[in-house]
Design a protein around this motif. Structure first.
Motif, PDB file in Angstrom:
ATOM      1  N   PHE A   1      27.703  40.745  52.862  1.00 33.77           N
ATOM      2  CA  PHE A   1      28.733  39.850  52.052  1.00 33.77           C
ATOM      3  C   PHE A   1      27.974  40.162  50.431  1.00 33.77           C
ATOM      4  O   PHE A   1      28.504  40.430  49.491  1.00 33.77           O
ATOM      5  CB  PHE A   1      28.851  38.568  52.343  1.00 33.77           C
ATOM      6  N   ARG A   2      26.749  40.049  50.586  1.00 29.86           N
ATOM      7  CA  ARG A   2      26.091  40.139  49.281  1.00 29.86           C
ATOM      8  C   ARG A   2      25.907  41.355  48.540  1.00 29.86           C
ATOM      9  O   ARG A   2      26.061  41.405  47.563  1.00 29.86           O
ATOM     10  CB  ARG A   2      24.449  39.525  49.299  1.00 29.86           C
ATOM     11  N   LEU A   3      25.952  42.558  49.393  1.00 26.44           N
ATOM     12  CA  LEU A   3      25.941  43.798  48.869  1.00 26.44           C
ATOM     13  C   LEU A   3      27.412  44.080  48.395  1.00 26.44           C
ATOM     14  O   LEU A   3      27.483  44.637  47.272  1.00 26.44           O
ATOM     15  CB  LEU A   3      25.552  44.882  49.839  1.00 26.44           C
ATOM     16  N   GLN A   4      28.290  43.771  49.197  1.00 24.06           N
ATOM     17  CA  GLN A   4      29.665  44.034  48.528  1.00 24.06           C
ATOM     18  C   GLN A   4      30.079  43.287  47.374  1.00 24.06           C
ATOM     19  O   GLN A   4      30.730  43.956  46.450  1.00 24.06           O
ATOM     20  CB  GLN A   4      30.775  43.661  49.723  1.00 24.06           C
ATOM     21  N   SER A   5      29.627  41.748  47.547  1.00 29.02           N
ATOM     22  CA  SER A   5      30.000  41.177  45.923  1.00 29.02           C
ATOM     23  C   SER A   5      29.112  41.634  44.939  1.00 29.02           C
ATOM     24  O   SER A   5      29.754  41.797  43.744  1.00 29.02           O
ATOM     25  CB  SER A   5      29.566  39.725  46.271  1.00 29.02           C
ATOM     26  N   GLY A   6      27.988  42.108  45.307  1.00 33.20           N
ATOM     27  CA  GLY A   6      27.033  42.638  44.042  1.00 33.20           C
ATOM     28  C   GLY A   6      27.984  44.185  43.571  1.00 33.20           C
ATOM     29  O   GLY A   6      28.177  44.241  42.345  1.00 33.20           O
ATOM     30  N   ARG A   7      28.369  45.004  44.379  1.00 32.09           N
ATOM     31  CA  ARG A   7      29.139  46.240  44.064  1.00 32.09           C
ATOM     32  C   ARG A   7      30.353  45.775  43.080  1.00 32.09           C
ATOM     33  O   ARG A   7      30.560  46.449  42.259  1.00 32.09           O
ATOM     34  CB  ARG A   7      29.501  47.146  45.108  1.00 32.09           C
ATOM     35  N   LYS A   8      31.018  44.813  43.729  1.00 33.34           N
ATOM     36  CA  LYS A   8      32.384  44.359  43.233  1.00 33.34           C
ATOM     37  C   LYS A   8      31.957  43.848  41.683  1.00 33.34           C
ATOM     38  O   LYS A   8      32.720  44.273  40.690  1.00 33.34           O
ATOM     39  CB  LYS A   8      32.956  43.352  43.922  1.00 33.34           C
ATOM     40  N   ARG A   9      30.808  43.087  41.556  1.00 30.04           N
ATOM     41  CA  ARG A   9      30.651  42.609  40.294  1.00 30.04           C
ATOM     42  C   ARG A   9      30.121  43.745  39.322  1.00 30.04           C
ATOM     43  O   ARG A   9      30.430  43.769  38.163  1.00 30.04           O
ATOM     44  CB  ARG A   9      29.564  41.708  40.272  1.00 30.04           C
ATOM     45  N   TYR A  10      29.639  44.732  39.892  1.00 30.25           N
ATOM     46  CA  TYR A  10      29.069  45.702  39.069  1.00 30.25           C
ATOM     47  C   TYR A  10      30.336  46.616  38.493  1.00 30.25           C
ATOM     48  O   TYR A  10      30.091  46.942  37.313  1.00 30.25           O
ATOM     49  CB  TYR A  10      28.186  46.694  39.809  1.00 30.25           C
TER      50      TYR A  10
ATOM     51  N   GLU B   1      33.353  45.452  38.052  1.00 33.83           N
ATOM     52  CA  GLU B   1      33.909  44.693  37.329  1.00 33.83           C
ATOM     53  C   GLU B   1      33.260  44.678  35.918  1.00 33.83           C
ATOM     54  O   GLU B   1      34.444  44.338  34.884  1.00 33.83           O
ATOM     55  CB  GLU B   1      33.944  43.192  37.658  1.00 33.83           C
ATOM     56  N   ASN B   2      32.172  44.915  35.726  1.00 35.24           N
ATOM     57  CA  ASN B   2      31.378  44.927  34.509  1.00 35.24           C
ATOM     58  C   ASN B   2      31.355  46.289  33.824  1.00 35.24           C
ATOM     59  O   ASN B   2      30.531  46.533  32.940  1.00 35.24           O
ATOM     60  CB  ASN B   2      30.064  44.352  34.601  1.00 35.24           C
ATOM     61  N   GLY B   3      32.028  47.117  34.410  1.00 38.82           N
ATOM     62  CA  GLY B   3      32.044  48.460  33.914  1.00 38.82           C
ATOM     63  C   GLY B   3      31.370  49.487  34.337  1.00 38.82           C
ATOM     64  O   GLY B   3      31.319  50.664  34.179  1.00 38.82           O
ATOM     65  N   GLY B   4      30.625  49.237  35.777  1.00 39.65           N
ATOM     66  CA  GLY B   4      29.825  50.147  36.220  1.00 39.65           C
ATOM     67  C   GLY B   4      30.877  51.236  37.251  1.00 39.65           C
ATOM     68  O   GLY B   4      31.860  50.813  37.512  1.00 39.65           O
TER      69      GLY B   4
END
Length: 104
Positions: free
Chosen positions: A31-40, A42-45
């Motif tokens: 869950f933490r990995l997926q949420s980190g990827r999603k946030r990345y 969303e921030n243009g990564g």
């Protein structure tokens, strides 16, 4: 084990409890990995390979002419790699490309 050397009656319960805890931890990490990827993202990564890092078929043909020539003459993958100064994996990749083109 109990005093008589028999398996404890609590052992299966403990194993099941520890197994459940391990599964919960794996789920939490995922869950933490997926949420980190999603946030990345969303921030243009951007994830994945960089544009242009994968060679097209034409680029591979031009760069590995010698490998293609040796493969068509019937040399083995290892011999092709040795004679052309390329890696075995490169010779395999070029051979795979040739097989795909011959099937089309």
């Amino acid at each position: 084990m109990d005093e008589e050397g028999h398996p404890s009656l609590l052992a299966p319960i403990m194993i099941a409890t520890l197994s459940t805890c391990a599964q919960l931890e794996r789920d939490n990490i995922s869950f933490r990995l997926q949420s980190g990827r999603k946030r990345y993202i969303e921030n243009g990564g951007k994830l994945g390979r960089k544009v242009g890092s994968v060679k097209t078929e034409e680029q591979m043909k031009a760069e590995y002419r010698e490998v293609i020539s040796l493969l068509r003459k019937g040399y083995s993958i290892r011999d092709v790699a040795k004679f052309s100064g390329k890696e075995v994996s490169t010779a395999q990749r070029v051979k795979r490309l040739l097989k795909v083109q011959l099937q089309q």
